[in-house]
Scaffold this motif. Structure first.
Motif, PDB file in Angstrom:
ATOM      1  N   GLY A 143     -34.906 -46.711   8.752  1.00  0.00           N
ATOM      2  CA  GLY A 143     -36.090 -45.884   8.975  1.00  0.00           C
ATOM      3  C   GLY A 143     -35.770 -44.406   8.916  1.00  0.00           C
ATOM      4  N   LEU A 144     -34.610 -44.036   9.482  1.00  0.00           N
ATOM      5  CA  LEU A 144     -34.203 -42.638   9.447  1.00  0.00           C
ATOM      6  C   LEU A 144     -33.955 -42.180   8.018  1.00  0.00           C
ATOM      7  CD1 LEU A 144     -33.313 -40.016  10.827  1.00  0.00           C
ATOM      8  CD2 LEU A 144     -31.026 -41.021  11.083  1.00  0.00           C
ATOM      9  N   VAL A 145     -33.280 -43.028   7.228  1.00  0.00           N
ATOM     10  CA  VAL A 145     -33.029 -42.686   5.823  1.00  0.00           C
ATOM     11  C   VAL A 145     -34.355 -42.500   5.087  1.00  0.00           C
ATOM     12  CG1 VAL A 145     -32.088 -43.540   3.646  1.00  0.00           C
ATOM     13  CG2 VAL A 145     -30.772 -43.808   5.746  1.00  0.00           C
ATOM     14  N   GLY A 146     -35.309 -43.432   5.324  1.00  0.00           N
ATOM     15  CA  GLY A 146     -36.628 -43.308   4.695  1.00  0.00           C
ATOM     16  C   GLY A 146     -37.337 -42.034   5.103  1.00  0.00           C
ATOM     17  N   LEU A 147     -37.215 -41.684   6.383  1.00  0.00           N
ATOM     18  CA  LEU A 147     -37.840 -40.453   6.860  1.00  0.00           C
ATOM     19  C   LEU A 147     -37.244 -39.223   6.178  1.00  0.00           C
ATOM     20  CD1 LEU A 147     -39.706 -38.954   8.859  1.00  0.00           C
ATOM     21  CD2 LEU A 147     -37.846 -39.077  10.536  1.00  0.00           C
ATOM     22  N   LEU A 148     -35.918 -39.197   6.055  1.00  0.00           N
ATOM     23  CA  LEU A 148     -35.265 -38.057   5.415  1.00  0.00           C
ATOM     24  C   LEU A 148     -35.660 -37.957   3.940  1.00  0.00           C
ATOM     25  CD1 LEU A 148     -31.697 -38.347   6.998  1.00  0.00           C
ATOM     26  CD2 LEU A 148     -33.469 -36.657   7.530  1.00  0.00           C
ATOM     27  N   ILE A 149     -35.761 -39.110   3.253  1.00  0.00           N
ATOM     28  CA  ILE A 149     -36.187 -39.097   1.854  1.00  0.00           C
ATOM     29  C   ILE A 149     -37.614 -38.586   1.752  1.00  0.00           C
ATOM     30  CG2 ILE A 149     -36.737 -40.559  -0.129  1.00  0.00           C
ATOM     31  CD1 ILE A 149     -34.373 -42.328   0.676  1.00  0.00           C
ATOM     32  N   GLY A 150     -38.456 -39.048   2.675  1.00  0.00           N
ATOM     33  CA  GLY A 150     -39.848 -38.583   2.684  1.00  0.00           C
ATOM     34  C   GLY A 150     -39.952 -37.083   2.897  1.00  0.00           C
ATOM     35  N   LEU A 151     -39.178 -36.546   3.799  1.00  0.00           N
ATOM     36  CA  LEU A 151     -39.192 -35.100   4.046  1.00  0.00           C
ATOM     37  C   LEU A 151     -38.702 -34.330   2.822  1.00  0.00           C
ATOM     38  CD1 LEU A 151     -37.781 -35.017   7.706  1.00  0.00           C
ATOM     39  CD2 LEU A 151     -40.112 -34.453   6.978  1.00  0.00           C
ATOM     40  N   TRP A 152     -37.681 -34.884   2.153  1.00  0.00           N
ATOM     41  CA  TRP A 152     -37.146 -34.220   0.961  1.00  0.00           C
ATOM     42  C   TRP A 152     -38.202 -34.207  -0.156  1.00  0.00           C
ATOM     43  CZ3 TRP A 152     -35.861 -36.082  -4.025  1.00  0.00           C
ATOM     44  CH2 TRP A 152     -35.128 -35.183  -4.818  1.00  0.00           C
ATOM     45  N   VAL A 153     -38.883 -35.338  -0.350  1.00  0.00           N
ATOM     46  CA  VAL A 153     -39.926 -35.398  -1.380  1.00  0.00           C
ATOM     47  C   VAL A 153     -41.049 -34.442  -1.053  1.00  0.00           C
ATOM     48  CG1 VAL A 153     -41.706 -36.884  -2.381  1.00  0.00           C
ATOM     49  CG2 VAL A 153     -39.378 -37.763  -2.067  1.00  0.00           C
ATOM     50  N   THR A 154     -41.441 -34.387   0.220  1.00  0.00           N
ATOM     51  CA  THR A 154     -42.526 -33.476   0.634  1.00  0.00           C
ATOM     52  C   THR A 154     -42.151 -32.043   0.376  1.00  0.00           C
ATOM     53  OG1 THR A 154     -43.213 -35.046   2.348  1.00  0.00           O
ATOM     54  CG2 THR A 154     -43.966 -32.774   2.579  1.00  0.00           C
ATOM     55  N   ARG A 155     -40.916 -31.665   0.687  1.00  0.00           N
ATOM     56  CA  ARG A 155     -40.481 -30.278   0.457  1.00  0.00           C
ATOM     57  C   ARG A 155     -40.441 -29.971  -1.035  1.00  0.00           C
ATOM     58  NH1 ARG A 155     -38.059 -27.292   4.428  1.00  0.00           N
ATOM     59  NH2 ARG A 155     -36.781 -26.243   2.861  1.00  0.00           N
ATOM     60  N   LYS A 156     -40.060 -30.961  -1.864  1.00  0.00           N
ATOM     61  CA  LYS A 156     -40.034 -30.734  -3.312  1.00  0.00           C
ATOM     62  C   LYS A 156     -41.450 -30.447  -3.820  1.00  0.00           C
ATOM     63  CE  LYS A 156     -37.105 -31.574  -6.047  1.00  0.00           C
ATOM     64  NZ  LYS A 156     -36.222 -30.685  -6.848  1.00  0.00           N
ATOM     65  N   LYS A 157     -42.448 -31.197  -3.274  1.00  0.00           N
ATOM     66  CA  LYS A 157     -43.837 -30.959  -3.716  1.00  0.00           C
ATOM     67  C   LYS A 157     -44.320 -29.607  -3.263  1.00  0.00           C
ATOM     68  CE  LYS A 157     -45.272 -35.826  -3.927  1.00  0.00           C
ATOM     69  NZ  LYS A 157     -46.158 -36.863  -3.359  1.00  0.00           N
TER      70      LYS A 157
END
Length: 229
Positions: A215-229
Motif C-alpha cells: 500500500g505504501l509503494v502504491g501511495l508513493l507511485i500515486g503521489l509521483w504520478v500526481t506531481r508529474k501531472k
C-alpha cells in the motif's frame, strides 16, 4: 535451586563450554542431578571439540533423559559454530508444552512462529549479549512471545534476563550488566506463567505488514504520478 523449590532450572547460553569430553561429562552429571532432584534442567552447551563447534541446548527431564536437543541456527557465521536446521522441537510435560532456542535464534520470527503453530506454552531462550544490544535483543524476544501467544523465559550470563507472559507483560527482569557491577549473580527464581493463547501471527505471518508495504509503494507511485501531472 531445586532444594529451594525450583521445578525447572535454566542456565545461560554456553553454560557448559569446553572439550567434547567435558561437555559429555557435564550432561551426564546434569542428568544424574535432574533424576536425584526430580527436576527439569535446560542445559546449553558449547562443544569446542567439534569442527565446527556446536552450540546446543538440551532439556533433561526428571528421569535424567535428554528429551530435547536444539542446535542454534542464528548468527553461526559470526561465532563460527554449526548451523542448526531451524526446526523447533517440543516436549509435553506437566508444565505444558516446552521448547527451547538460543539467543540470536529469537531474532527470526518466521522460524519462531513454529512455536505458535505447535501451541508451545513456554519457550526457553538461554542467551548471552554484549552491552550495546542487551535491551533491543531482550525486546525482540518479547515480540516473539506476543506474536505466538506463549510465555518466554530468557536467561543470560551477560545481558537482560527476563520472563514474560503470552501478552508481553514483563514478569521479571534482571540486567546482568547492572547486577554484575553491583556484585550480584543475576539468578531468576520466578513463578513463571505457563499457557498459550491463540494469535493470528502463526497463520498469517508478516502478511499484514507486507500488504501495508504494498500500500505504501502504491501511495508513493500515486503521489509521483500526481506531481508529474
Amino acid at each position: 535451586m531445586a532444594d529451594e523449590g525450583a521445578n525447572i532450572v535454566v542456565l545461560q547460553e554456553g553454560a557448559g563450554m569446553g572439550s567434547s569430553e567435558q561437555v559429555e561429562k557435564l550432561i551426564a552429571d546434569a542428568s544424574a542431578l535432574a533424576k536425584e532432584k526430580n527436576i527439569y534442567i535446560v542445559l546449553p552447551v558449547f562443544d569446542l571439540g567439534k569442527q565446527p563447534a556446536e552450540n546446543k541446548v538440551h532439556i533433561i527431564d526428571p528421569n535424567g533423559d535428554v528429551v530435547l536437543t536444539h542446535v542454534k541456527y542464528g548468527g553461526n557465521d559470526f561465532e563460527g559454530s554449526l548451523k542448526g536446521d531451524g526446526i523447533l522441537q517440543t516436549i509435553d510435560t506437566p508444565y505444558g508444552k516446552l521448547s527451547a532456542i538460543i539467543c540470536w535464534d529469537a531474532d527470526f520470527p518466521n522460524a519462531v512462529k513454529q512455536a505458535g503453530e505447535q501451541n508451545v506454552d513456554l519457550l526457553f531462550v538461554p542467551s548471552n549479549d554484549w552491552l550495546e544490544v542487551k535491551d533491543i535483543h531482550a525486546g525482540m524476544a518479547t515480540f516473539r512471545a506476543v506474536e505466538n501467544g506463549m510465555s518466554i523465559f530468557r536467561q543470560t550470563g551477560e545481558g537482560v534476563s527476563m520472563v514474560t507472559n503470552a501478552y508481553g507483560k514483563i514478569i521479571n527482569r534482571v540486567d546482568m550488566f547492572e547486577e554484575n557491577a553491583s556484585g550480584f549473580t543475576g539468578i531468576q527464581n520466578v513463578q513463571t506463567p505457563i499457557g498459550s493463547v491463540n494469535t493470528l501471527y502463526p497463520s498469517v505471518g508478516d502478511g499484514v505488514g507486507n500488504v501495508m508495504l504494498l500500500g505504501l509503494v502504491g501511495l508513493l507511485i500515486g503521489l509521483w504520478v500526481t506531481r508529474k501531472k
